[in-house]
Design a protein around this motif. Structure first.
Motif, PDB file in Angstrom:
ATOM      1  N   GLU A  25       0.839  -1.196   0.000  1.00 48.97           N
ATOM      2  CA  GLU A  25       0.000   0.000   0.000  1.00 48.97           C
ATOM      3  C   GLU A  25       0.878   1.251   0.000  1.00 48.97           C
ATOM      4  OE1 GLU A  25      -3.195   0.013  -0.392  1.00 48.97           O
ATOM      5  OE2 GLU A  25      -3.397  -2.158  -0.333  1.00 48.97           O
ATOM      6  N   PHE A  26       1.551   1.497  -1.106  1.00 41.23           N
ATOM      7  CA  PHE A  26       2.391   2.680  -1.249  1.00 41.23           C
ATOM      8  C   PHE A  26       1.668   3.716  -2.110  1.00 41.23           C
ATOM      9  CE2 PHE A  26       5.308  -0.954  -0.835  1.00 41.23           C
ATOM     10  CZ  PHE A  26       5.938  -0.604   0.362  1.00 41.23           C
ATOM     11  N   ALA A  27       2.075   4.964  -1.957  1.00 45.86           N
ATOM     12  CA  ALA A  27       1.419   6.038  -2.707  1.00 45.86           C
ATOM     13  C   ALA A  27       1.520   5.828  -4.210  1.00 45.86           C
ATOM     14  CB  ALA A  27       2.034   7.383  -2.310  1.00 45.86           C
ATOM     15  N   ASN A  28       2.623   5.251  -4.648  1.00 45.81           N
ATOM     16  CA  ASN A  28       2.816   5.044  -6.085  1.00 45.81           C
ATOM     17  C   ASN A  28       2.549   3.604  -6.511  1.00 45.81           C
ATOM     18  OD1 ASN A  28       4.989   4.107  -4.668  1.00 45.81           O
ATOM     19  ND2 ASN A  28       6.525   4.721  -6.194  1.00 45.81           N
ATOM     20  N   SER A  29       1.769   2.854  -5.710  1.00 49.01           N
ATOM     21  CA  SER A  29       1.412   1.473  -6.067  1.00 49.01           C
ATOM     22  C   SER A  29       0.608   1.456  -7.361  1.00 49.01           C
ATOM     23  CB  SER A  29       0.589   0.824  -4.961  1.00 49.01           C
ATOM     24  OG  SER A  29       1.342   0.617  -3.802  1.00 49.01           O
ATOM     25  N   PRO A  30       0.763   0.401  -8.162  1.00 46.93           N
ATOM     26  CA  PRO A  30      -0.048   0.301  -9.381  1.00 46.93           C
ATOM     27  C   PRO A  30      -1.527   0.161  -9.039  1.00 46.93           C
ATOM     28  CG  PRO A  30       1.187  -1.728  -9.001  1.00 46.93           C
ATOM     29  CD  PRO A  30       1.700  -0.723  -8.023  1.00 46.93           C
ATOM     30  N   LYS A  31      -2.369   0.700  -9.896  1.00 44.06           N
ATOM     31  CA  LYS A  31      -3.811   0.597  -9.701  1.00 44.06           C
ATOM     32  C   LYS A  31      -4.321  -0.709 -10.301  1.00 44.06           C
ATOM     33  CE  LYS A  31      -3.761   4.754  -8.013  1.00 44.06           C
ATOM     34  NZ  LYS A  31      -3.562   4.880  -6.565  1.00 44.06           N
ATOM     35  N   PRO A  32      -5.449  -1.215  -9.801  1.00 42.86           N
ATOM     36  CA  PRO A  32      -6.039  -2.414 -10.418  1.00 42.86           C
ATOM     37  C   PRO A  32      -6.295  -2.185 -11.900  1.00 42.86           C
ATOM     38  CG  PRO A  32      -7.116  -1.904  -8.336  1.00 42.86           C
ATOM     39  CD  PRO A  32      -6.227  -0.735  -8.645  1.00 42.86           C
ATOM     40  N   PHE A  33      -6.150  -3.256 -12.685  1.00 44.36           N
ATOM     41  CA  PHE A  33      -6.377  -3.154 -14.127  1.00 44.36           C
ATOM     42  C   PHE A  33      -7.370  -4.230 -14.545  1.00 44.36           C
ATOM     43  CE2 PHE A  33      -5.744  -4.108 -18.567  1.00 44.36           C
ATOM     44  CZ  PHE A  33      -5.660  -2.838 -19.143  1.00 44.36           C
ATOM     45  N   GLY A  34      -8.470  -3.800 -15.165  1.00 46.16           N
ATOM     46  CA  GLY A  34      -9.471  -4.750 -15.626  1.00 46.16           C
ATOM     47  C   GLY A  34     -10.206  -5.398 -14.465  1.00 46.16           C
ATOM     48  N   PRO A  35     -10.944  -6.470 -14.731  1.00 44.22           N
ATOM     49  CA  PRO A  35     -11.649  -7.175 -13.663  1.00 44.22           C
ATOM     50  C   PRO A  35     -10.657  -7.733 -12.636  1.00 44.22           C
ATOM     51  CG  PRO A  35     -12.433  -7.872 -15.821  1.00 44.22           C
ATOM     52  CD  PRO A  35     -11.208  -7.053 -16.060  1.00 44.22           C
ATOM     53  N   VAL A  36     -11.027  -7.680 -11.380  1.00 44.77           N
ATOM     54  CA  VAL A  36     -10.174  -8.213 -10.314  1.00 44.77           C
ATOM     55  C   VAL A  36     -11.001  -9.137  -9.430  1.00 44.77           C
ATOM     56  CG1 VAL A  36      -8.600  -6.242 -10.303  1.00 44.77           C
ATOM     57  CG2 VAL A  36     -10.625  -6.221  -8.826  1.00 44.77           C
ATOM     58  N   PRO A  37     -10.347 -10.061  -8.732  1.00 45.38           N
ATOM     59  CA  PRO A  37     -11.081 -11.000  -7.884  1.00 45.38           C
ATOM     60  C   PRO A  37     -11.532 -10.361  -6.575  1.00 45.38           C
ATOM     61  CG  PRO A  37      -8.731 -11.387  -7.690  1.00 45.38           C
ATOM     62  CD  PRO A  37      -8.894 -10.333  -8.748  1.00 45.38           C
ATOM     63  N   THR A  38     -12.592 -10.904  -6.016  1.00 46.39           N
ATOM     64  CA  THR A  38     -12.972 -10.569  -4.656  1.00 46.39           C
ATOM     65  C   THR A  38     -12.061 -11.327  -3.696  1.00 46.39           C
ATOM     66  OG1 THR A  38     -14.542 -12.404  -4.503  1.00 46.39           O
ATOM     67  CG2 THR A  38     -15.382 -10.302  -5.354  1.00 46.39           C
ATOM     68  N   GLN A  39     -12.069 -10.943  -2.444  1.00 45.47           N
ATOM     69  CA  GLN A  39     -11.263 -11.671  -1.467  1.00 45.47           C
ATOM     70  C   GLN A  39     -11.735 -13.113  -1.353  1.00 45.47           C
ATOM     71  OE1 GLN A  39      -8.431 -10.433   0.040  1.00 45.47           O
ATOM     72  NE2 GLN A  39      -8.174 -12.606   0.547  1.00 45.47           N
ATOM     73  N   LYS A  40     -13.038 -13.317  -1.497  1.00 44.34           N
ATOM     74  CA  LYS A  40     -13.583 -14.678  -1.471  1.00 44.34           C
ATOM     75  C   LYS A  40     -12.984 -15.523  -2.590  1.00 44.34           C
ATOM     76  CE  LYS A  40     -18.101 -14.929  -1.639  1.00 44.34           C
ATOM     77  NZ  LYS A  40     -19.473 -15.068  -2.199  1.00 44.34           N
ATOM     78  N   GLN A  41     -12.877 -14.937  -3.774  1.00 39.56           N
ATOM     79  CA  GLN A  41     -12.307 -15.666  -4.904  1.00 39.56           C
ATOM     80  C   GLN A  41     -10.817 -15.926  -4.709  1.00 39.56           C
ATOM     81  OE1 GLN A  41     -13.788 -12.842  -7.857  1.00 39.56           O
ATOM     82  NE2 GLN A  41     -14.957 -14.474  -8.843  1.00 39.56           N
ATOM     83  N   ILE A  42     -10.116 -14.981  -4.112  1.00 38.42           N
ATOM     84  CA  ILE A  42      -8.687 -15.189  -3.835  1.00 38.42           C
ATOM     85  C   ILE A  42      -8.506 -16.320  -2.826  1.00 38.42           C
ATOM     86  CG2 ILE A  42      -6.634 -14.152  -2.802  1.00 38.42           C
ATOM     87  CD1 ILE A  42      -7.564 -11.466  -3.975  1.00 38.42           C
ATOM     88  N   ASP A  43      -9.286 -16.302  -1.755  1.00 39.51           N
ATOM     89  CA  ASP A  43      -9.200 -17.363  -0.738  1.00 39.51           C
ATOM     90  C   ASP A  43      -9.495 -18.722  -1.366  1.00 39.51           C
ATOM     91  OD1 ASP A  43      -8.674 -15.388   1.103  1.00 39.51           O
ATOM     92  OD2 ASP A  43     -10.716 -15.331   1.908  1.00 39.51           O
ATOM     93  N   TRP A  44     -10.480 -18.757  -2.260  1.00 36.44           N
ATOM     94  CA  TRP A  44     -10.849 -19.999  -2.946  1.00 36.44           C
ATOM     95  C   TRP A  44      -9.703 -20.473  -3.840  1.00 36.44           C
ATOM     96  CZ3 TRP A  44     -11.399 -20.600  -8.292  1.00 36.44           C
ATOM     97  CH2 TRP A  44     -12.006 -21.775  -8.727  1.00 36.44           C
ATOM     98  N   GLN A  45      -9.109 -19.564  -4.613  1.00 42.80           N
ATOM     99  CA  GLN A  45      -8.017 -19.945  -5.508  1.00 42.80           C
ATOM    100  C   GLN A  45      -6.829 -20.475  -4.718  1.00 42.80           C
ATOM    101  OE1 GLN A  45      -7.873 -18.397  -9.240  1.00 42.80           O
ATOM    102  NE2 GLN A  45      -6.728 -20.300  -9.501  1.00 42.80           N
ATOM    103  N   GLU A  46      -6.572 -19.890  -3.560  1.00 43.63           N
ATOM    104  CA  GLU A  46      -5.432 -20.309  -2.747  1.00 43.63           C
ATOM    105  C   GLU A  46      -5.637 -21.691  -2.122  1.00 43.63           C
ATOM    106  OE1 GLU A  46      -4.781 -17.079  -0.027  1.00 43.63           O
ATOM    107  OE2 GLU A  46      -3.597 -15.920  -1.492  1.00 43.63           O
ATOM    108  N   MET A  47      -6.863 -22.199  -2.133  1.00 42.31           N
ATOM    109  CA  MET A  47      -7.074 -23.580  -1.679  1.00 42.31           C
ATOM    110  C   MET A  47      -6.389 -24.555  -2.632  1.00 42.31           C
ATOM    111  SD  MET A  47     -11.049 -23.570  -0.397  1.00 42.31           S
ATOM    112  CE  MET A  47     -11.016 -25.332   0.011  1.00 42.31           C
TER     113      MET A  47
END
Length: 697
Positions: free
Chosen positions: A21-43
């Motif tokens: 979380e830096f001031a110059n962090s890249p912004k999201p590009f295109g569709p992004v996953p929800t946290q639920k989807q990330i947790d699911w993928q990490e299974m």
């Protein structure tokens, strides 16, 4: 006060380094996953369990008229299921709580067709409840499959059934704790019992269930539950039942087009680069040919070779892996399935035992705003929340890892930081060998995880070149490994005349046995094809003699050879090529039926001698895009070609998405002549194909 200030500053640094979380962090590009989807993928890896009335009727799809009293496992132990899954490295279990026949594994208040009317636990049992407790004990997540289609319910196809379906959803989502995934099958509508109507009912699967309202119901009750399957789902089918994603695999989908019926399921293997919604792929596959348990498949558990390929072509291609374990009539995961899982676990653990990039010198051709917070060292720091990022407009860049001394590698693992979207469109990998750079891989997408199996190289440096991307990219992890040499199992073939041929990779020796014992390098050395026309169980291994490493054991069971078999009658088709269906080669096929000669179509085979058989097999065409699959059949036997007895009839359930050898068992009979009748075809075609017809002895 100063101490508090310093503590807060420290907390801020920690938060920044772990979350980027830096001031110059890249912004999201295109569709992004929800946290639920990330947790699911990490299974990554979890189990499917098919266990129901079909287990006891030896069917894949029950018609809906089977008695609940047939459900009576003798040694049911869901803790054994959980233990097997946990030891295999799985993170959860999805239970088929209700399949298409409508039988419920929990005592639903809305139907009598459930475990409450079975002998199991005197009708007091609740299998979903027991499994939920076992999952909690073994730190596994619970998922549930509820078939939208119900071949038993008298109201199916009418509005009243949708209310029934939703009521059962409420039961499952409120009574058993958190459900990580709700699984909806795409098979909807067709013939069934339907309370005694015995008819075909067709529905529009995109509109009948009013999925928007159904999903709202789910999310209102269980916001943590990810919904898979038909409708506006949060994850998609991978487009086949072989557990394999495409080499190119976007986590994006043009879901609006899909919901409008404009997307063919074959596109699910690769997703859509221009998809407007994040819908990652789940690769489902059974450890055996069928989804439900059939004793005839006890010796047909997928080979270790297949299982390893499935792992790398699912998890290694930006998908999750849902591996089915068909629980047997005892109520246990069969020992053959468990043994194969243990072999798979041992192989994968060995492949990723030691990571070799962590100690390398790393540099990149571009770093976002020249800020070390986005530097290439983030790819090897073991932190999934840090990443190497480039400037927004940079779509091509390289990252290079230099070893202290030449190092052997044959695996490369890459991950994008998907919280900001999936961006990489193409990349290559180079290895510096003897002072010269050589390309060792050219690939497309990465996504959550991409694993490459490479030829082993002794490299002084490795370079990953991002060749094209949608935007400046964010790579969270790059790892390399030197996996042990994997020796593939040999291939065993026997033709209709009993000639046995065993093949292996070039340079490997082959050892085999004919007495059922596991072979070793002390067994018979295979030198050339040999004749063996009796019933036999052949076991063979390949041996890398240079490294002294053996493959897993390959087994093939054969009955008496087909050298005396003849096709003596066909209702249509080419007489000259019909022998392909009994030539012992699944890669050859023959077809009959057309618009002039419509189904049913019949073929009669003379086996040459009277034999005792207890079933038959049908192998559909295996090569080509249009396989002309038979969906429904009748099978008769005769001793004299005059008096015929029907031994079996029904459907080859799910053959459209799983076009493999079909096994149908019946009570043992003596027969010389076989009559096979194709009564229906997938897609209502009038032309059907057969690669091979066989018998179970």
């Amino acid at each position: 006060m100063k101490k508090i200030y310093l503590s807060l500053c420290l907390f801020g640094v920690i938060f920044s380094s772990s979350g980027q979380e830096f001031a110059n962090s890249p912004k999201p590009f295109g569709p992004v996953p929800t946290q639920k989807q990330i947790d699911w993928q990490e299974m990554e890896f979890y189990a499917f369990v098919h266990f129901s009335l079909n287990t006891f009727t030896n069917k894949e799809w029950g018609f809906g008229d089977e008695s609940p009293e047939l459900f009576n496992p003798s040694q049911l132990d869901v803790r054994q299921w959980a233990r097997v899954a946990k030891e295999a490295g799985m993170k959860g279990i999805i239970l088929v709580a209700k399949h298409h026949d409508g039988f419920c594994l929990w005592p639903s208040a809305y139907t009598e067709r459930s475990v409450k009317n079975s002998p199991w636990e005197n009708g007091k049992g609740d299998l979903v409840k027991e499994l939920a407790a076992a999952c909690k004990e073994y730190d596994l997540k619970l998922g549930l499959y509820l078939s939208p289609w119900d071949r038993n319910h008298p109201q199916y196809g009418k509005p009243e059934y949708v209310t029934y379906f939703r009521n059962q959803l409420k039961e499952l989502l409120t009574n058993y704790g958190d459900v990580f995934e709700m699984w909806f099958d795409g098979a909807n509508g067709g013939d069934g019992y339907y309370g005694g109507a015995n008819e075909t009912r067709k529905i529009n699967s995109l509109t009948y269930y009013n999925w928007d309202e159904t999903y709202k119901l789910i999310y209102d009750i269980a916001p943590k539950t990810l919904v898979w399957g038909v409708g506006p789902s949060e994850a998609r089918w991978i487009g086949n039942e072989e557990g394999r994603a495409g080499k190119t695999n976007w986590s994006l989908l043009r879901q609006k087009d899909e919901l409008a019926g404009k997307v063919h399921y074959s596109e699910f293997m690769s997703g859509h680069e221009d998809g407007e919604k994040w819908v990652p792929g789940e690769a489902d596959v059974s450890i055996r040919p069928g989804w439900f348990y059939h004793s005839v498949e006890d010796d047909k558990v997928r080979s270790l070779d297949e299982m390893v390929d499935i792992y790398y072509e699912s998890i290694g291609r930006n998908a999750t892996l849902l591996l089915n374990l068909p629980v047997d009539k005892r109520g246990l995961v069969h020992e053959n399935d468990e043994a194969r899982l243990k072999e798979l676990v041992a192989t994968i653990k060995a492949d990723f035992k030691k990571e070799v990039l962590a100690g390398t010198k790393v540099q990149a051709s571009n770093i976002r705003t020249n800020d070390s917070n986005f530097g290439p060292q983030n790819t090897i720091d073991g932190n999934k929340n840090t990443y190497w990022a480039t400037d927004d407009k940079v779509k091509q860049a390289s990252i290079e890892f230099t070893f202290k001394k030449p190092t052997a590698i044959n695996r490369l693992l890459l991950q994008e930081y998907i919280k900001l979207g999936q961006r990489v469109k193409a990349f290559s990998v180079e290895a510096k060998v003897d002072g010269q750079w050589k390309i060792i891989a050219n690939e497309t997408t990465i996504g959550y995880k991409r694993i490459l199996r490479l030829d082993r190289v002794m490299a002084s440096a490795i370079r990953v070149n991002i060749l094209d991307a949608k935007a400046g990219f964010v790579i969270s992890t790059i790892e390399a490994f030197n996996a042990p040499t994997f020796v593939k199992e040999p291939q065993i073939l026997r033709d209709k005349n009993g000639l046995v041929t065993i093949k292996s990779e070039d340079g490997n020796a082959i050892y085999y046995t004919l007495d059922g014992k596991n072979p070793s390098e002390k067994s018979i050395l295979y030198k050339a094809p040999f004749a063996y026309n009796k019933a036999v169980e052949i076991k063979a291994i390949s041996r890398n003699t240079k490294e002294k490493i053996n493959s897993a054991v390959k087994m093939a069971k054969y009955g008496v050879s087909k050298e005396k078999w003849r096709v003596i009658s066909i209702s249509s088709g080419d007489n000259k090529s019909v022998e392909k269906i009994i030539d012992g080669d699944a890669n050859t096929a023959w077809g009959f039926g057309n618009n002039e000669n419509k189904l049913p179509q019949t073929i009669i085979i003379d086996m040459g001698d009277l034999s005792t058989i207890k079933g038959f097999t049908y192998t559909p065409q295996q090569v080509g895009s249009n396989l002309s699959l038979i969906s429904n059949y009748e099978f008769y036997t005769s001793e004299d070609n005059i008096t015929w007895t029907k031994q079996s009839e029904g459907e080859f359930s799910n053959i459209k998405h799983n076009p493999i050898e079909q096994f149908k068992s019946f009570t043992a009979v003596k027969a010389r002549f076989l009559r096979f009748v194709a009564t229906g075809a997938v897609g209502n075609s009038q032309t059907v194909s057969i690669a091979e017809i066989g018998v179970i002895e």
